[in-house]
Design a protein around this motif. Sequence first.
Motif, short mmCIF file in Angstrom:
data_model
loop_
_atom_site.label_atom_id
_atom_site.label_comp_id
_atom_site.label_asym_id
_atom_site.label_seq_id
_atom_site.Cartn_x
_atom_site.Cartn_y
_atom_site.Cartn_z
N ALA A 197 -6.19 2.72 1.18
CA ALA A 197 -6.28 3.85 0.26
C ALA A 197 -5.57 3.49 -1.04
O ALA A 197 -4.53 2.81 -1.01
N LYS A 243 -3.93 5.40 -3.03
CA LYS A 243 -2.73 6.19 -3.28
C LYS A 243 -2.05 6.54 -1.96
O LYS A 243 -2.69 6.59 -0.91
N PHE A 273 -7.62 12.20 2.86
CA PHE A 273 -7.41 10.97 3.62
C PHE A 273 -8.17 10.95 4.92
O PHE A 273 -8.48 9.89 5.45
#
Length: 110
Positions: A67, A69, A97
């Motif tokens: 990911a 972030k 997420f």
Amino acid sequence: MSDAVICPKCSSEFTYEQDSLMVCSQCFNEWNPAESDDSEKILDSNGNELKDGDSVVVIKDLPVKGAPKPVKAGTKVKNIRLRPESDHNIDCKIDGFGSMALKSEFVKKA
């Protein structure tokens, strides 16, 4: 050595008795075997017991593999599921997420 006492914290078999307590020579955990309960409790960072369906708040930024972030501190996670047999002992869904597993030491009960 069939009656060896296993450490409840690190599962080491290298334990010894000192006074009325048992001590683990690997992690130095001390416990009273008379007070031990069979159910494994999962505790948050403040020592509060977590249960299935609770809501928790992430207490520090957590990097996520793949990911761009991290999961930011202060993110509220609802309806958790506990997995006491795993290192990442909380299953949850986080907006943005998807499904992931968290360690209980990085959350506090909401």
